[in-house]
Write a protein that holds these residues in place. Structure first.
Motif, PDB file in Angstrom:
ATOM      1  N   ASN A  30      51.783  25.234  66.157  1.00 37.99           N
ATOM      2  CA  ASN A  30      52.777  24.340  66.731  1.00 37.99           C
ATOM      3  C   ASN A  30      54.135  25.038  66.806  1.00 37.99           C
ATOM      4  OD1 ASN A  30      54.949  22.024  66.461  1.00 37.99           O
ATOM      5  ND2 ASN A  30      53.064  21.064  67.200  1.00 37.99           N
ATOM      6  N   LEU A  31      54.851  24.781  67.888  1.00 37.45           N
ATOM      7  CA  LEU A  31      56.130  25.440  68.125  1.00 37.45           C
ATOM      8  C   LEU A  31      57.156  25.138  67.040  1.00 37.45           C
ATOM      9  CD1 LEU A  31      57.627  27.229  70.203  1.00 37.45           C
ATOM     10  CD2 LEU A  31      58.408  25.116  71.300  1.00 37.45           C
ATOM     11  N   SER A  32      57.059  23.974  66.420  1.00 35.28           N
ATOM     12  CA  SER A  32      58.031  23.588  65.396  1.00 35.28           C
ATOM     13  C   SER A  32      57.932  24.443  64.136  1.00 35.28           C
ATOM     14  CB  SER A  32      57.855  22.115  65.029  1.00 35.28           C
ATOM     15  OG  SER A  32      56.576  21.892  64.452  1.00 35.28           O
ATOM     16  N   LEU A  33      56.866  25.231  64.012  1.00 32.53           N
ATOM     17  CA  LEU A  33      56.674  26.058  62.825  1.00 32.53           C
ATOM     18  C   LEU A  33      57.236  27.475  62.979  1.00 32.53           C
ATOM     19  CD1 LEU A  33      53.009  25.120  61.838  1.00 32.53           C
ATOM     20  CD2 LEU A  33      55.128  23.950  61.295  1.00 32.53           C
ATOM     21  N   VAL A  34      57.695  27.794  64.176  1.00 40.26           N
ATOM     22  CA  VAL A  34      58.149  29.160  64.470  1.00 40.26           C
ATOM     23  C   VAL A  34      59.241  29.624  63.510  1.00 40.26           C
ATOM     24  CG1 VAL A  34      59.514  30.476  66.143  1.00 40.26           C
ATOM     25  CG2 VAL A  34      57.443  29.307  66.880  1.00 40.26           C
ATOM     26  N   ASN A  35      60.200  28.761  63.239  1.00 41.61           N
ATOM     27  CA  ASN A  35      61.304  29.153  62.348  1.00 41.61           C
ATOM     28  C   ASN A  35      60.810  29.474  60.941  1.00 41.61           C
ATOM     29  OD1 ASN A  35      64.204  29.452  61.697  1.00 41.61           O
ATOM     30  ND2 ASN A  35      63.827  27.651  60.403  1.00 41.61           N
ATOM     31  N   TYR A  36      59.815  28.739  60.472  1.00 42.49           N
ATOM     32  CA  TYR A  36      59.270  28.992  59.133  1.00 42.49           C
ATOM     33  C   TYR A  36      58.552  30.344  59.086  1.00 42.49           C
ATOM     34  CZ  TYR A  36      60.295  24.091  58.225  1.00 42.49           C
ATOM     35  OH  TYR A  36      60.937  22.896  58.058  1.00 42.49           O
ATOM     36  N   TYR A  37      57.769  30.638  60.131  1.00 49.09           N
ATOM     37  CA  TYR A  37      57.115  31.950  60.193  1.00 49.09           C
ATOM     38  C   TYR A  37      58.152  33.076  60.189  1.00 49.09           C
ATOM     39  CZ  TYR A  37      52.588  29.810  61.380  1.00 49.09           C
ATOM     40  OH  TYR A  37      51.405  29.097  61.353  1.00 49.09           O
ATOM     41  N   SER A  38      59.241  32.870  60.938  1.00 49.91           N
ATOM     42  CA  SER A  38      60.281  33.896  61.039  1.00 49.91           C
ATOM     43  C   SER A  38      60.974  34.120  59.704  1.00 49.91           C
ATOM     44  CB  SER A  38      61.302  33.504  62.109  1.00 49.91           C
ATOM     45  OG  SER A  38      60.715  33.459  63.393  1.00 49.91           O
ATOM     46  N   GLN A  39      61.267  33.036  59.004  1.00 50.72           N
ATOM     47  CA  GLN A  39      61.934  33.150  57.701  1.00 50.72           C
ATOM     48  C   GLN A  39      61.036  33.853  56.676  1.00 50.72           C
ATOM     49  OE1 GLN A  39      64.995  32.549  56.988  1.00 50.72           O
ATOM     50  NE2 GLN A  39      65.639  31.479  58.836  1.00 50.72           N
ATOM     51  N   ILE A  40      59.773  33.519  56.699  1.00 46.29           N
ATOM     52  CA  ILE A  40      58.820  34.175  55.789  1.00 46.29           C
ATOM     53  C   ILE A  40      58.727  35.661  56.120  1.00 46.29           C
ATOM     54  CG2 ILE A  40      56.401  34.295  55.071  1.00 46.29           C
ATOM     55  CD1 ILE A  40      56.269  31.240  55.632  1.00 46.29           C
ATOM     56  N   LEU A  49      56.809  44.300  52.365  1.00 48.16           N
ATOM     57  CA  LEU A  49      55.453  43.950  52.795  1.00 48.16           C
ATOM     58  C   LEU A  49      55.453  43.940  54.327  1.00 48.16           C
ATOM     59  CD1 LEU A  49      54.829  41.101  50.195  1.00 48.16           C
ATOM     60  CD2 LEU A  49      53.989  43.464  50.104  1.00 48.16           C
ATOM     61  N   LEU A  50      55.548  45.128  54.897  1.00 50.52           N
ATOM     62  CA  LEU A  50      55.859  45.286  56.313  1.00 50.52           C
ATOM     63  C   LEU A  50      54.723  44.861  57.229  1.00 50.52           C
ATOM     64  CD1 LEU A  50      57.725  48.709  56.129  1.00 50.52           C
ATOM     65  CD2 LEU A  50      58.645  46.398  55.851  1.00 50.52           C
ATOM     66  N   ALA A  51      53.496  45.160  56.858  1.00 51.23           N
ATOM     67  CA  ALA A  51      52.357  44.806  57.705  1.00 51.23           C
ATOM     68  C   ALA A  51      52.224  43.291  57.826  1.00 51.23           C
ATOM     69  CB  ALA A  51      51.065  45.410  57.148  1.00 51.23           C
ATOM     70  N   GLU A  52      52.434  42.594  56.700  1.00 51.24           N
ATOM     71  CA  GLU A  52      52.353  41.131  56.718  1.00 51.24           C
ATOM     72  C   GLU A  52      53.479  40.534  57.545  1.00 51.24           C
ATOM     73  OE1 GLU A  52      51.706  39.262  52.880  1.00 51.24           O
ATOM     74  OE2 GLU A  52      50.949  41.154  52.084  1.00 51.24           O
ATOM     75  N   ALA A  53      54.665  41.129  57.444  1.00 51.05           N
ATOM     76  CA  ALA A  53      55.803  40.649  58.226  1.00 51.05           C
ATOM     77  C   ALA A  53      55.542  40.816  59.722  1.00 51.05           C
ATOM     78  CB  ALA A  53      57.065  41.402  57.816  1.00 51.05           C
ATOM     79  N   LYS A  54      55.020  41.976  60.087  1.00 49.11           N
ATOM     80  CA  LYS A  54      54.721  42.237  61.500  1.00 49.11           C
ATOM     81  C   LYS A  54      53.689  41.249  62.033  1.00 49.11           C
ATOM     82  CE  LYS A  54      52.836  45.758  64.592  1.00 49.11           C
ATOM     83  NZ  LYS A  54      52.331  47.147  64.714  1.00 49.11           N
ATOM     84  N   LYS A  55      52.691  40.957  61.231  1.00 41.90           N
ATOM     85  CA  LYS A  55      51.644  40.021  61.647  1.00 41.90           C
ATOM     86  C   LYS A  55      52.231  38.641  61.942  1.00 41.90           C
ATOM     87  CE  LYS A  55      47.129  38.265  60.159  1.00 41.90           C
ATOM     88  NZ  LYS A  55      46.102  38.276  59.069  1.00 41.90           N
ATOM     89  N   LEU A  56      53.146  38.199  61.089  1.00 42.67           N
ATOM     90  CA  LEU A  56      53.772  36.883  61.307  1.00 42.67           C
ATOM     91  C   LEU A  56      54.661  36.899  62.543  1.00 42.67           C
ATOM     92  CD1 LEU A  56      54.733  35.471  57.795  1.00 42.67           C
ATOM     93  CD2 LEU A  56      52.869  34.785  59.307  1.00 42.67           C
ATOM     94  N   ARG A  57      55.367  37.995  62.757  1.00 47.18           N
ATOM     95  CA  ARG A  57      56.232  38.083  63.938  1.00 47.18           C
ATOM     96  C   ARG A  57      55.411  38.113  65.220  1.00 47.18           C
ATOM     97  NH1 ARG A  57      60.917  42.162  61.457  1.00 47.18           N
ATOM     98  NH2 ARG A  57      62.223  40.456  60.648  1.00 47.18           N
ATOM     99  N   GLN A  58      54.251  38.733  65.167  1.00 43.06           N
ATOM    100  CA  GLN A  58      53.344  38.692  66.314  1.00 43.06           C
ATOM    101  C   GLN A  58      52.865  37.268  66.576  1.00 43.06           C
ATOM    102  OE1 GLN A  58      50.534  41.649  64.859  1.00 43.06           O
ATOM    103  NE2 GLN A  58      51.173  43.114  66.430  1.00 43.06           N
ATOM    104  N   LYS A  59      52.630  36.536  65.513  1.00 46.60           N
ATOM    105  CA  LYS A  59      52.190  35.145  65.637  1.00 46.60           C
ATOM    106  C   LYS A  59      53.294  34.296  66.275  1.00 46.60           C
ATOM    107  CE  LYS A  59      49.924  31.441  63.047  1.00 46.60           C
ATOM    108  NZ  LYS A  59      48.659  31.552  63.786  1.00 46.60           N
ATOM    109  N   VAL A  60      54.542  34.545  65.852  1.00 48.25           N
ATOM    110  CA  VAL A  60      55.689  33.837  66.439  1.00 48.25           C
ATOM    111  C   VAL A  60      55.745  34.085  67.938  1.00 48.25           C
ATOM    112  CG1 VAL A  60      58.208  33.815  66.586  1.00 48.25           C
ATOM    113  CG2 VAL A  60      57.091  33.751  64.362  1.00 48.25           C
ATOM    114  N   LEU A  61      55.603  35.343  68.334  1.00 50.25           N
ATOM    115  CA  LEU A  61      55.653  35.694  69.750  1.00 50.25           C
ATOM    116  C   LEU A  61      54.524  35.014  70.522  1.00 50.25           C
ATOM    117  CD1 LEU A  61      56.970  37.356  71.978  1.00 50.25           C
ATOM    118  CD2 LEU A  61      55.562  39.302  71.280  1.00 50.25           C
TER     119      LEU A  61
END
Length: 265
Positions: A30-40, A49-61
């Motif tokens: 859901n689009l409303s969760l984007v900010n939470y993914y970005s903050q994490i 923990l760079l690989a995990e961060a990249k994975k979440l940023r890909q999910k945001v995109l």
């Protein structure tokens, strides 16, 4: 507020807890969760923990692209964050592609005279430095500098920072006189806003010491080394790495002048 105080693990856990509850209600895409993914993701970067961060940023995109067309302004930050993740993972070509996407969209949405564009220019300059392309690095540094002056005026911290960046570039390129001029201009702006003895300027005075030493200006070099040391002695009441660095620089200076011999022990 937790990340501001450096409590990145606690922040990540709090955001993850909230995200989990919201995902149960709205679904994880859901689009409303984007900010939470970005903050994490930001917290994960600080925890290295760079690989995990990249994975979440890909999910945001991916979530944003599922909900908006490819020209929506919200994508600018998503592309920019992905570029930063690629830089941390040393995939500089991928980073350049994301920066270019962010820049293209920023220009289309805001026009060139915008702070977002200036920020991307500066980041692209840093990227080209990593790619070993000094010509493009300088080109984008100058673009960022020119744009920030147009936006903020001559006496703004953002303009001071671009002078520092240009000075650093010229110093590494061996153009010490140009470096001296740019860093001096940056210092004048910062000193005008915060005072010439602000602790943030100690490193810049130290840099001027190095540059003047390379230029053969021994008196000016010594003056700036001592100015940096005096500021740090007031700022740090206990032994500190910066104070050690100041003493090493002064010792090297006097050693070069053959004023005294350093104890080899």
């Amino acid at each position: 507020a937790l990340p501001i105080y450096g409590k990145y693990t606690q922040a990540r856990e709090k955001y993850s807890e909230l995200l989990s509850k919201l995902a149960e209600i709205y679904g994880e895409n859901n689009l409303s969760l984007v900010n939470y993914y970005s903050q994490i993701a930001c917290a994960l970067v600080e925890e290295h923990l760079l690989a995990e961060a990249k994975k979440l940023r890909q999910k945001v995109l991916e979530i944003i692209l599922q909900n908006y067309d490819e020209n929506h302004p919200i994508l600018i930050d998503a592309y920019y964050d992905m570029a930063l993740s690629e830089i941390l993972g040393t995939d500089y070509v991928a980073a350049r592609n994301y920066f270019e996407s962010a820049l293209k969209l920023s220009l289309a949405v805001f026009g060139e005279k915008h702070t977002q564009v200036a920020k991307i220019y500066n980041s692209m300059a840093n990227l080209y430095g990593r790619l070993g392309d000094p010509e493009l690095q300088l080109e984008y540094l100058l673009k960022s500098h020119k744009l920030r002056k147009a936006i903020y005026g001559n006496d703004h911290l953002q303009v001071a920072y671009t002078y520092y960046n240009l000075g650093s570039f010229y110093e590494k390129a061996g153009s010490h006189l140009k470096a001296l001029r740019k860093i001096t201009k940056g210092i004048r702006i910062y000193a005008k806003l915060h005072g010439e003895n602000h602790v943030d300027l100690a490193m810049d005075y130290n840099t001027l010491g190095h540059i003047n030493k390379h230029l053969g200006n021994k008196i000016d070099s010594l003056r700036y080394y001592f100015k940096s040391l005096r500021i740090r002695l007031k700022a740090f009441t206990r032994p500190h790495l910066y104070l050690y660095n100041n003493m090493v620089n002064l010792s090297a200076y006097f050693e070069d002048l053959q004023c005294f011999e350093l104890d080899s022990n």
